[in-house]
Motif scaffolding. Structure first.
Motif, PDB file in Angstrom:
ATOM      1  N   SER A 525      -7.125   0.771   5.981  1.00  0.00           N
ATOM      2  CA  SER A 525      -6.050   1.527   5.320  1.00  0.00           C
ATOM      3  C   SER A 525      -6.103   1.253   3.818  1.00  0.00           C
ATOM      4  O   SER A 525      -6.260   0.113   3.392  1.00  0.00           O
ATOM      5  CB  SER A 525      -4.699   1.065   5.875  1.00  0.00           C
ATOM      6  OG  SER A 525      -3.663   1.474   4.993  1.00  0.00           O
ATOM      7  N   CYS A 526      -5.955   2.301   3.017  1.00  0.00           N
ATOM      8  CA  CYS A 526      -6.091   2.093   1.568  1.00  0.00           C
ATOM      9  C   CYS A 526      -4.848   1.436   0.990  1.00  0.00           C
ATOM     10  O   CYS A 526      -4.889   0.877  -0.093  1.00  0.00           O
ATOM     11  CB  CYS A 526      -6.389   3.406   0.865  1.00  0.00           C
ATOM     12  SG  CYS A 526      -4.941   4.388   0.468  1.00  0.00           S
ATOM     13  N   GLY A 527      -3.720   1.524   1.696  1.00  0.00           N
ATOM     14  CA  GLY A 527      -2.515   0.854   1.231  1.00  0.00           C
ATOM     15  C   GLY A 527      -1.634   1.699   0.329  1.00  0.00           C
ATOM     16  O   GLY A 527      -0.648   1.201  -0.211  1.00  0.00           O
ATOM     17  N   PHE A 528      -1.955   2.963   0.183  1.00  0.00           N
ATOM     18  CA  PHE A 528      -1.180   3.815  -0.721  1.00  0.00           C
ATOM     19  C   PHE A 528       0.191   4.150  -0.143  1.00  0.00           C
ATOM     20  O   PHE A 528       1.208   3.987  -0.814  1.00  0.00           O
ATOM     21  CB  PHE A 528      -1.986   5.086  -1.012  1.00  0.00           C
ATOM     22  CG  PHE A 528      -1.243   6.145  -1.772  1.00  0.00           C
ATOM     23  CD1 PHE A 528      -1.042   6.013  -3.140  1.00  0.00           C
ATOM     24  CD2 PHE A 528      -0.754   7.272  -1.132  1.00  0.00           C
ATOM     25  CE1 PHE A 528      -0.369   6.990  -3.855  1.00  0.00           C
ATOM     26  CE2 PHE A 528      -0.081   8.254  -1.839  1.00  0.00           C
ATOM     27  CZ  PHE A 528       0.117   8.116  -3.202  1.00  0.00           C
ATOM     28  N   CYS A 529       0.226   4.626   1.078  1.00  0.00           N
ATOM     29  CA  CYS A 529       1.518   5.127   1.580  1.00  0.00           C
ATOM     30  C   CYS A 529       2.126   4.205   2.635  1.00  0.00           C
ATOM     31  O   CYS A 529       1.421   3.558   3.395  1.00  0.00           O
ATOM     32  CB  CYS A 529       1.386   6.560   2.095  1.00  0.00           C
ATOM     33  SG  CYS A 529       0.440   6.756   3.599  1.00  0.00           S
ATOM     34  N   THR A 530       3.451   4.184   2.692  1.00  0.00           N
ATOM     35  CA  THR A 530       4.176   3.260   3.568  1.00  0.00           C
ATOM     36  C   THR A 530       3.809   3.408   5.045  1.00  0.00           C
ATOM     37  O   THR A 530       3.548   2.395   5.703  1.00  0.00           O
ATOM     38  CB  THR A 530       5.697   3.452   3.393  1.00  0.00           C
ATOM     39  OG1 THR A 530       5.992   3.475   1.997  1.00  0.00           O
ATOM     40  CG2 THR A 530       6.472   2.355   4.063  1.00  0.00           C
ATOM     41  N   ARG A 533       0.157   1.940   5.491  1.00  0.00           N
ATOM     42  CA  ARG A 533      -0.019   0.566   5.007  1.00  0.00           C
ATOM     43  C   ARG A 533       0.736  -0.420   5.901  1.00  0.00           C
ATOM     44  O   ARG A 533       0.188  -1.430   6.331  1.00  0.00           O
ATOM     45  CB  ARG A 533       0.485   0.455   3.562  1.00  0.00           C
ATOM     46  CG  ARG A 533       0.257  -0.920   2.923  1.00  0.00           C
ATOM     47  CD  ARG A 533       0.836  -0.986   1.516  1.00  0.00           C
ATOM     48  NE  ARG A 533       2.287  -0.926   1.523  1.00  0.00           N
ATOM     49  CZ  ARG A 533       3.018   0.019   0.914  1.00  0.00           C
ATOM     50  NH1 ARG A 533       2.431   0.953   0.194  1.00  0.00           N
ATOM     51  NH2 ARG A 533       4.335   0.011   1.000  1.00  0.00           N
ATOM     52  N   HIS A 571       0.015  10.054   4.419  1.00  0.00           N
ATOM     53  CA  HIS A 571      -0.508  10.868   3.322  1.00  0.00           C
ATOM     54  C   HIS A 571      -1.846  11.520   3.672  1.00  0.00           C
ATOM     55  O   HIS A 571      -2.149  12.612   3.217  1.00  0.00           O
ATOM     56  CB  HIS A 571      -0.658   9.981   2.086  1.00  0.00           C
ATOM     57  CG  HIS A 571      -1.198  10.673   0.873  1.00  0.00           C
ATOM     58  ND1 HIS A 571      -0.536  11.708   0.247  1.00  0.00           N
ATOM     59  CD2 HIS A 571      -2.334  10.481   0.163  1.00  0.00           C
ATOM     60  CE1 HIS A 571      -1.241  12.116  -0.803  1.00  0.00           C
ATOM     61  NE2 HIS A 571      -2.337  11.389  -0.871  1.00  0.00           N
TER      62      HIS A 571
END
Ligand code: FMN
Ligand code: SF4
Ligand code: SF4
Ligand code: FES
Lengths: 627, 250
Positions: A525-530, A533, A571
């Motif tokens: 997971s890139c960690g951008f969206c809640t 992430r 996202h």
């Protein structure tokens, strides 16, 4: 260079010294004597050789990868050097931002690393072939020689039909066995300055089991382009639409529509990108196409460039496939000399196409097309907001088409034999053929090119699978199918697939399979969206509870809610599909979860284990305050 | 019905006009309707990462801050389904960090906490992650408490787009994503950020805080003491002035 020297950079700082890693012979890097520290001179040379003497912001990732590959890690001074070189241009970048980029990509290291680094692949198929045993062996070896050797893990390396697989300083080693283990131990003990990887270890095999039109094609360089050049540029869009070609990277988006959007865009520059990130676990067909059918791939890209009016192109090659670099570079250079790439291709004015190869650095998300574009620009691979779509505004804002490796091979096929002909082989609207990467419990894993009316059952027969319990089609983000659905054909209307097909027989605990996939998404997971992430973490931890028989009905409820939420609120495709493995097993065979729920009304916990993190933290803090 | 020339969306049953290029969030704000959000702020570009602003657009779930308004779109922002999903998102943000509201200076001024109240969140539902995150107290005037940071990127954008500094950025990947100071040391004191910067005051939670001016708003005078966020959500907490005479003087 003067500006750089204004700040003091201590090159031979003891703690920071970077050791030249052994030169690996099948790589293109020039050999530098063993055991010298990285100096400013090396960086200047690297910059002069590969980056025209001026490092740009967009080249940063490629530069970091080059340092990583030559020196085994990226030291503080190298980071400072990059920051100062780039900050001489208008868009500066600080050391901390560069560290933040290094932290995004799994294969980049900013802490000192021993000269030999082995990454063991953690795909479920590697475990099915006995990965655990090798993991234990190499961990012992690393304990014996901590200054010389390190072993860590990596997501699927694209060698599932010849696992368990590993990467040694980035170069693939398939089919690990005892003699390979001994060979690696010998390298660690003897520390040679040069290692001929191809002579010491087996090399990845194509392992093509069944060919059809794409894999049978022997393309005479330039023939497909010449066919297209008899018509005006836009003419080929008609052929593509007649072919009803859909993208082979997973989503099945109509290729003609994407190209039309890009062709219609008004811009000074346009870009064509080949997505060779092939990160979906269980997929390895793009590796084989790049290795043995590169002419079709480049020809397809060149046709794309002419059709949409692009003059710049990239192959985004995953880090795991860098062993193909010398071969791919040679193929491009040869085409330049043949005037099949470069300016005024085959004499047609304004038909210019300059093709470059960019490496990834270990991030599944960079297969998502807009994250891929961020990565091409040298940034962390975070998926962009859409609209605008890449075909409207992509690489550096230029209209950009991104297509899968196999899609470009199909394009070459359409160019050669015509759209109508391509569409004549169809099943329920899916046209042409599909290349599958097949692995897991079967007698003949490997590459199979099949028509779209082939059912799951047909495939299982072809590959010699017995007592099949379930099949994962399309990779972890695809579907887990049980025998009730084996009669379905693998095509865009039924079971859609980007080319991954993993077989599990009756002996497998599907819970472990699903846990492996869930942990993969958590790692990637890139960690951008809640939703993604945090959601990936919740899923992984909840499955851990089941694995320890600590779970209850509440946890099943949590899994269900998370599936729903991630699906609709994430996202990008990663988060939207990350809960699918759990969903398919929970809906198909809930017993795999049920029989792992706790049977006790009182949950037994090991208080020592549960408080270990707190104790460690306490000790660490105590240590800090005494310093 | 809607005017011939002005296009409209239908938000919670009422027509709302918009201009071409506006997001659903922008149109709603213009019309005085509050759609819950955390990573959005009218003064900086949209981000689309917290997903708290999800709404139903013609039956499909979308993030309203990055979804363009389109003529005739039927948008619901407060239906049960959306409120339930939104509550789960807020709970996820709570379990991901270390939020100890009773001792937090931003209690009563924090959008995360206010949304939790508004959504009737009674527990955090999921197991806590208890991450180990570094606090940065190196700056003379500012504290960065990463335990409370929700990675919303607002301070990053404010620093770049309003303060013209690019003092901050997000680094790392996945659950290790973290706010970082753009400088060699990676410490706030060397980043160029100053206490009057917009970046300092835009934080929707209590992660970026001023030093030497603690608990400036007394309980009872804080923005969400006066009214729930559903009523004053479009008033920026950083612009809220309680009765200063009741607060402790710094
Ligand atoms: C998380 C994620 C990973 C992806 N990885 C790949 C990949 O490795 N290779 C690929 O071709 N497409 C991948 N895709 C799909 C691409 O976004 C894009 O749709 C594709 O490259 C378009 O090419 P096509 O139309 O030729 O299939 C991925 C998508 C997502 C959401
Ligand atoms: S869904 Fe996951 S991978 Fe995609 S943007 Fe969100 S955090 Fe990143
Ligand atoms: S410090 Fe505040 S504004 Fe900045 S990213 Fe964290 S939560 Fe958002
Ligand atoms: S406010 Fe829209 S995603 Fe955060």
């Amino acid at each position: 260079m003067e500006k750089v020297n204004k700040r003091q950079i201590n090159w031979i700082d003891k703690n920071n010294k970077m050791t030249q890693i052994p030169t690996l012979l099948c790589m293109t890097s020039p050999s530098v004597p063993y055991e010298i520290g990285l100096t400013e001179k090396h960086l200047n040379e690297l910059e002069a050789d590969h980056f025209n003497g001026q490092l740009n912001r967009k080249d940063l990732l490629q530069f970091l990868i080059a340092i990583q590959q030559r020196f085994g890690w990226i030291c503080k001074d190298a980071i400072a050097w990059c920051s100062h070189r780039i900050s001489q241009l208008e868009t500066g970048i600080s050391e901390q931002e560069i560290r933040g980029i290094i932290d995004f990509y799994s294969f980049l290291e900013k802490e000192a690393c021993p000269p030999l680094h082995l990454h063991l692949s953690t795909n479920v198929t590697d475990y099915m072939l006995g990965q655990q045993d090798h993991q234990a062996y190499f961990e012992t070896l690393a304990k014996e020689y901590p200054k010389r050797f390190r072993v860590t893990n990596t997501s699927c390396t694209g060698l599932c039909d010849q696992g368990p697989a590993a990467l040694l300083n980035g170069l693939p080693i398939p089919a690990l066995n005892n003699s390979i283990r001994e060979a690696i131990r010998k390298l660690v003990e003897e520390q040679p300055a040069k290692i001929d990887v191809a002579a010491t270890f087996p090399t990845p095999q194509d392992n093509i089991q069944l060919k059809d039109q794409l894999l049978n094609r022997q393309l005479q360089s330039g023939n497909a382009i010449k066919r297209v050049m008899t018509n005006p540029a836009e003419g080929f869009l008609g052929e593509l639409n007649a072919a009803r070609l859909r993208g082979r990277g997973g989503a099945g988006f109509p290729t003609g529509f994407k190209w039309q959007t890009c062709a219609d865009a008004d811009a000074s520059q346009k870009v064509v990108v080949c997505n060779a990130d092939e990160g979906e676990p269980g997929t390895f067909k793009d590796r084989v196409l790049l290795h043995s059918h590169i002419q079709q791939v480049i020809e397809g890209m060149t046709i794309a460039a002419r059709t949409v009016g692009a003059s710049l192109g990239f192959i985004y090659l995953r880090f795991e496939y860098q062993y193909l670099l010398p071969m791919l570079t040679a193929a491009i250079e040869e085409r330049v000399t043949q005037n099949l790439l470069g300016d005024a291709i085959l004499g047609e004015e304004d038909f210019n196409f300059h093709l470059h190869i960019h490496l990834g650095a270990g991030a599944y998300i960079c297969g998502e097309e807009s994250a891929l574009l961020e990565s091409l620009e040298g940034k962390r691979g975070i998926p962009r907001i859409r609209p605008p779509f890449p075909a409207q505004a992509g690489y550096l804002g230029y209209p950009t088409i991104v297509n899968n490796v196999e899609t470009f091979c199909c394009v070459a096929e359409v160019a050669l034999t015509g759209g109508a002909n391509f569409a004549s082989r169809q099943c329920e609207g899916s046209t042409g053929t599909k290349i599958h990467s097949i692995s897991g419990d079967c007698e003949r894993p490997g590459i199979y090119e099949l028509p779209f009316d082939t059912t799951v059952e047909d495939i299982l027969k072809l590959v010699g699978a017995k007592n099949t319990q379930a099949v994962q089609v399309g990779g972890p983000s695809g579907k887990l199918l049980f025998p009730e659905l084996f009669h379905e054909p693998v095509n865009f209307s039924h079971v859609s697939s980007g080319g991954s097909f993993m077989v599990f027989d009756e002996s497998r605990d599907l819970f472990n399979v699903v846990k492996n996939f869930t942990d993969f998404f958590h790692h990637e997971s890139c960690g951008f969206c809640t939703p993604c992430r945090v959601g990936c973490g919740v899923l992984s931890e909840t499955l851990d509870k089941f694995a320890k028989h600590h779970a209850s009905d509440d946890d099943i409820q949590h899994l269900r809610e998370m599936m729903e939420l991630m699906d609709v609120a994430s996202h990008c495709g990663l988060g939207q599909t990350a809960a699918h493995p759990v969903r398919f097993l929970l809906e198909g065979k809930p017993d795999f979860f049920k029989n792992k729920e706790t049977t006790d009304s009182v949950v037994k916990i090991d208080i020592h284990e549960e408080t270990s993190a707190a104790r460690e933290l306490h000790l660490a803090n105590a240590g800090e305050s005494h310093e | 019905m809607s005017d011939q020339t002005i296009p409209c969306i239908e938000l919670n049953g009422k027509p709302i006009p918009f201009q071409a290029g506006e997001s659903i969030m922008q149109a709603a704000t213009q019309a005085g309707v509050y759609i819950p959000h955390l990573c959005h702020h009218p003064d900086v570009s949209p981000h689309g990462s917290c997903r708290v602003c999800i709404v139903k657009v013609n039956g499909r779930v979308k993030a309203s801050c990055i979804t363009p308004a389109e003529e005739g779109a039927v948008v619901e922002s407060e239906c049960d389904e959306i409120r339930q999903l939104r509550k789960r998102l807020i709970q996820m943000l709570f379990v991901e960090g270390n939020h100890f509201c009773p001792s937090c200076e931003m209690s009563g001024q924090c959008q995360l906490q206010a949304l939790a109240y508004d959504l009737n969140m009674l527990d955090t539902h999921f197991d806590h992650f208890y991450p180990n995150r570094a606090i940065d107290c190196t700056h003379p005037d500012i504290i960065l408490d990463r335990d409370r940071c929700i990675n919303c990127d607002l301070c990053v954008r404010a620093s770049a787009q309003i303060d013209n500094k690019q003092a901050l950025s997000l680094g790392g990947r996945g659950q290790q994503t973290h706010l970082q100071a753009n400088c060699e040391s990676g410490l706030l004191k060397d980043s160029g950020i100053e206490s009057q910067d917009k970046a300092m005051h835009i934080c929707p939670v209590g992660a970026l805080l001023p030093k030497n001016n603690h608990y400036p708003q007394i309980t009872g005078e804080r923005i969400y003491d006066k009214a729930p966020i559903s009523e004053v959500g479009n008033v920026r907490p950083e612009n809220h002035q309680g009765d200063q005479t009741k607060g402790p003087i710094s």
